[in-house]
Design an enzyme around this catalytic site. Structure first.
Site, PDB file in Angstrom:
ATOM      1  N   LYS A 286     -11.481 -23.333   6.006  1.00  0.00           N
ATOM      2  CA  LYS A 286     -12.041 -24.090   4.894  1.00  0.00           C
ATOM      3  C   LYS A 286     -13.427 -24.627   5.258  1.00  0.00           C
ATOM      4  CE  LYS A 286      -7.623 -25.940   3.147  1.00  0.00           C
ATOM      5  NZ  LYS A 286      -7.704 -25.478   1.757  1.00  0.00           N
ATOM      6  N   ARG A 360       2.519 -21.094  -0.056  1.00  0.00           N
ATOM      7  CA  ARG A 360       3.523 -20.188  -0.626  1.00  0.00           C
ATOM      8  C   ARG A 360       4.283 -19.430   0.464  1.00  0.00           C
ATOM      9  NH1 ARG A 360      -1.285 -17.441  -3.838  1.00  0.00           N
ATOM     10  NH2 ARG A 360      -1.973 -19.595  -3.529  1.00  0.00           N
TER      11      ARG A 360
END
Length: 508
Positions: A286, A360
């Protein structure tokens, strides 16, 4: 703080203790009108028109959020009277009530008042009842008084004067109001736990810390707890879950909590909370700006723990299971790389195209693990996608489900709890975006409809039970000057479980 209920006949304000009872302050609502009603009318009559004169003088016009203290009012048992503007009566909805309540609490918290008689819950809130008003007032007060200072060298433990709040309600509302006060305190305690966990730095709130918190919760509230280590998860073939922790020195923890409030064989509701205690993005790193807020990527896990605490304190008559896959997502020589293929507990292979779509990957194995409980419903809660923030901002959580009945229950609960959610699509056509040339599916579906394709990915692991997904990326915490965890969606989840517990299905 101590919350209690005092019932009285409001048509006899001056003769039944409503106005003559001793306290440091009585809180009275005044609508934006020349016509007084409810508690304001009673106090006006008891004081021979004092409020009417104050309104005519322009000292209190009833506009929303205005407040005025009156001292040593003749005929009133309280030392002070706090007038609170409620705005227009025909627009006095739950938002207006919340604004009025917060204005009252702010005014009171700035004084040395210890005990308050609070009458605003009995005001005519559109489509709401007095017991709803009691619970909402408790949650508003606890939110305003919440402070997270435990990591400072000199924690701020300034004692507040306000200790006791007595809610004055009509006699017919007494039973429901007492239950609402109990629920409000339990919800506030659960939300505080969720906030505390979110606000802790990631060097403290590690996967192991979450596991230890679950163990303490189990001990305090007589829950059953099991924590699976990495070797146990390997034996269960949780390859997707373990792929996320591959780059971290912090050991992954797979936490399972069980609350048994219903019949022994009654199917439980399973809550699955994403527990990424810090998310760097992994090899798909990130940007540095704002990365400190990735300590909040475990707020789904925090909400599961907070909800279970609230449920246990309320003693709800249903069974609830909390599952928390807890990991760090870090880059290193051993980290999962873009293009790697991992095998989930279900046996589906997943091409990891982006290691920053890690939530996920841990949730899918937890959703498969949930099958063993033969659940009545499964709800996963996750700070899953920035796309959900783009779609809904910071007011509504994203709700995804193919089960209309379950989605309806959750939306009803969100409205009742003032913890809003908005249902987003989950059409089969979006599944095509998850196709992979090399595995059964990819872990991302491109930029379009990012929150939808994330939910579609999770749906591939939920065939065995009714399922819903809450994306709380926009609602779990606030940035800027008010930075901090919100405690959401504990109110929504708890209300859903309260409603389920009131349904005979929960104990069968």
């Amino acid at each position: 703080m101590d919350f209690s209920i005092k019932a009285c006949d409001w048509t006899k304000g001056s003769s039944n203790g409503f106005l003559t009872g001793k306290s440091d302050c009585i809180v009275i609502g005044v609508f934006e009108s020349q016509t007084l009603s409810g508690a304001a009318l009673e106090i006006d009559e008891a004081t021979r028109g004092l409020l009417t004169r104050i309104i005519k003088a322009g000292d209190m016009d009833g506009k929303a959020g205005t407040t005025l203290f009156l001292h040593e009012v003749s005929g009133i048992g309280a030392s002070r009277v706090l007038l609170v503007g409620l705005g227009k009566q025909d627009a006095f909805n739950q938002k207006a009530y919340g604004d009025a309540v917060r204005a009252a609490w702010r005014a009171l918290l700035g004084t040395k008042i210890v005990q308050v008689t609070f009458t605003l819950a009995q005001a005519p809130i559109l489509e709401r009842t007095a017991d709803w008003g009691v619970r909402a007032a408790i949650l508003a007060l606890r939110e305003l008084t919440y402070k997270f200072t435990q990591m400072k060298s000199k924690p701020e433990n300034a004692a507040r004067a306000l200790k006791r709040i007595v809610f004055s309600v009509n006699t017919g509302d007494e039973k429901a109001a007492k239950l609402a006060a109990k629920q409000g305190a339990a919800l506030a305690n659960g939300m505080d736990l969720t906030r505390d966990l979110g606000n802790l730095p990631s060097n403290v709130c590690t996967p192991t810390y979450l596991a230890n918190t679950a163990k303490k919760l189990a001990k305090d509230w007589k829950l059953k707890v099991e924590v699976l280590g990495e070797k146990q998860c390997e034996a269960l073939k949780m390859g997707s879950f373990l792929s996320v922790t591959a780059g971290s020195v912090e050991p992954a923890q797979f936490i399972v909590l069980q609350y048994q409030g219903g019949a022994a064989k009654a199917a439980p509701v399973v809550l699955v909370g994403k527990g990424v205690t810090f998310d760097t993005g992994g090899i798909s790193l990130k940007p540095g700006e704002g990365m400190d807020e990735m300590k909040y990527d475990m707020c789904g896990a925090g909400s599961v723990l907070g909800t279970l605490r609230a449920v246990a304190e309320m003693g709800l008559k249903l069974n609830v299971v909390g599952i928390i896959p807890a990991v760090e997502n870090m880059p290193s020589a051993t980290a999962t790389k873009p293009g790697d293929i991992v095998t989930s507990m279900k046996g589906l292979t997943i091409e990891v195209l982006n290691t920053d779509a890690e939530g996920r990957l841990i949730l899918c194995d937890a959703l498969t693990y949930a099958e063993r409980f033969k659940p009545a419903a499964v709800i996963d809660i996750a700070t899953l996608t920035g796309a959900c923030i783009i779609a809904l901002g910071h007011h509504n959580s994203g709700l995804f489900s193919k089960d209309d009945a379950l989605a309806g229950e959750l939306l009803d609960a969100s409205r009742e709890a003032s913890d809003p959610a908005w249902r987003l699509p989950l059409d089969d056509e979006y599944q095509d975006q998850l196709k992979s040339n090399f595995a059964d599916l990819a872990n991302i579906g491109g930029r379009p409809a990012g929150s939808v394709t994330a939910a579609c990915f999770l749906s591939r692991f939920t065939d065995a039970y009714p399922w819903a997904h809450l994306d709380i990326a926009g609602t779990a915490w606030k940035s800027g000057a008010a930075k901090g965890a919100t405690g959401r969606p504990v109110p929504l989840l708890a209300q859903f479980l309260i409603d389920r517990a009131a349904d005979g299905r929960a104990t069968q």
